[in-house]
Design an enzyme around this catalytic site. Structure first.
Site, PDB file in Angstrom:
ATOM      1  N   GLY A  23       0.814  -1.215   0.000  1.00 22.03           N
ATOM      2  CA  GLY A  23       0.000   0.000   0.000  1.00 22.03           C
ATOM      3  C   GLY A  23       0.838   1.250   0.000  1.00 22.03           C
ATOM      4  N   ASN A  24       0.202   2.368   0.266  1.00 21.45           N
ATOM      5  CA  ASN A  24       0.931   3.633   0.366  1.00 21.45           C
ATOM      6  C   ASN A  24       0.296   4.483   1.454  1.00 21.45           C
ATOM      7  OD1 ASN A  24      -1.126   5.511  -0.872  1.00 21.45           O
ATOM      8  ND2 ASN A  24      -0.861   4.047  -2.550  1.00 21.45           N
TER       9      ASN A  24
END
Ligand SMILES: Cc1cc2nc3c(=O)[nH]c(=O)nc-3n(C[C@H](O)[C@H](O)[C@H](O)COP(=O)(O)O)c2cc1C
Length: 387
Positions: free
Chosen positions: A196-197
């Site tokens: 993810g980020n």
């Protein structure tokens, strides 16, 4: 669409205020519920905050500005407090601080309603221009019958529409459809892990909120938001890059498209089925590029449509890369933000951006994300006015 402060007081009809909240939100209003302690004996404040997707914030919850204050149901007690200007809880404090219209829907036992004290208080409120809906006649919860039932939520919503419809001018984006993506996608490694980020979705949510306030019909593609979606917008959950691509392309005909989400550039080629058990072996993961949603939207764009991309870049040549991205993706605007700075951008309340267009660049100094959203939408409106 209006900003509505919804007071709920301690009567049996408080449960009906849940339906009222839903209907007001569905009608596109921004609803801020305020419950008395009496109301919380009947229904939990959390129910209202979840339905309104809002909870009171900040050190001065009674000073929130609103276009309209609605109190439904209104008990005999709070009716008396409003009539005499008491300010001994957040709702009555807010009522004194409110300088717009006040619409109330009393609900109580028929004998309480008919008591001369209550009727004198009703007269005082009427004299001050307070609009009183009901109470309706009928069977009361305690088994008696007479005037005392709260009018139905639908009737209140209809009256709200008339009051705020007369007050609010249509916004500059009225009649325009706007698609905005927000948040960060998560690409599955296995059934529980993901790549993810750090995007929280604040920037996209601020854009959705500002566009809604300007009258647009807003659809929000929500990728794992860390903040609540604003009221009055259609929310479509798009947790992965593939979900976001599919839902964005399905709505590619929107008048304005703003791709603010941080969509993963790479996704695991072969996510593991189930949960990969922990063992002593290294776990090597191959990542493959995801589809380029902005480029796909740019290639399929129709005349008159406004397409906005975001470029989260860093370092010396960040702005140049953002300019190149605008041309390559056939976007009208690219919003450049420098993700190498910790105080702005990802997961921060503020941002500082450069809006790159065909004709030049506009620097927007560091400000809360809602103000940045306003600056971006000003540019969008400028482009729309040319078509
Ligand atoms: C079961 C029950 C139902 C009640 N229903 C009402 C009602 O419908 N209307 C009303 O004016 N008071 C009603 N009351 C009394 C209020 O809850 C009470 O006056 C309370 O102090 C109101 O506080 P508030 O106005 O700050 O919410 C009820 C009390 C009980 C125990």
């Amino acid at each position: 669409m209006a900003r509505i402060l919804l007071g709920v007081t301690g009567g049996i009809a408080a449960y009906k205020a849940c339906t009222l909240t839903r209907l007001l939100v569905r009608a596109g209003h921004d609803v801020l519920p305020v419950l008395t302690a009496g109301a919380e004996r009947f229904v939990a404040a959390e129910t209202f905050h979840a339905l309104a997707r809002k909870s009171p914030q900040g050190p001065y919850p009674h000073l929130e500005r609103a276009d309209l204050l609605v109190v439904a149901p209104l008990t005999a007690n709070t009716l008396a407090r409003l009539a005499h200007g008491l300010a001994d809880d957040v709702l009555t404090e807010a009522a004194l601080a409110h300088d717009g219209p006040l619409l109330v829907a009393p609900a109580m036992n028929v004998r309480m309603w008919q008591h001369p004290a209550t009727q004198a208080n009703v007269a005082l409120l009427r004299e001050r221009g307070v609009e009183i809906l009901g109470p309706a006649e009928g069977e009361l919860a305690e088994g008696e019958s007479g005037a005392g039932r709260m009018v139905e939520p639908e009737e209140i919503v209809a009256r709200v529409a008339e009051i705020v419809g007369a007050a609010a001018p249509p916004g500059p984006l009225a009649g325009r459809s706007l698609l905005v993506s927000a948040g960060g996608t998560r690409e599955p490694l296995d059934a529980v892990r993901y790549v993810g980020n750090r995007s929280s979705g604040r920037m996209g949510v601020a854009l959705a909120e500002e566009a809604r306030a300007r009258g647009a019909d807003v659809t929000l593609l929500a990728a794992n938001l860390a903040v609540p979606a604003p009221a009055g917008v259609t929310v479509v959950e798009t947790p992965t890059a593939a979900d976001l691509e599919r839902e964005a392309l399905a709505r590619g005909g929107s008048d304005v498209i703003v791709m603010a989400a941080a969509v993963a550039d790479y996704t695991p080629s072969q996510p593991v089925r189930g949960k990969r058990p922990k063992d002593a072996e290294p776990w090597t993961v191959a990542l493959e590029p995801t589809a380029d949603v902005l480029a796909a939207l740019g290639s399929a764009r129709r005349p008159g449509q406004v397409l906005v991309g975001f470029a989260a870049e860093g370092g010396e040549n960040g702005l140049d890369r953002a300019k190149a991205k605008r041309v390559a993706k056939k976007a009208d605007l690219v919003v450049y933000n420098d993700v190498s700075r910790g105080d702005i951008g990802f997961d921060a309340d503020e941002n500082e951006v450069v809006v790159v267009s065909q004709t030049g660049e506009r620097s927007v100094p560091k400000a809360p994300k809602r103000e940045i959203a306003a600056a971006i939408l000003d540019e969008v409106e400028r482009l729309l006015s040319k078509t």
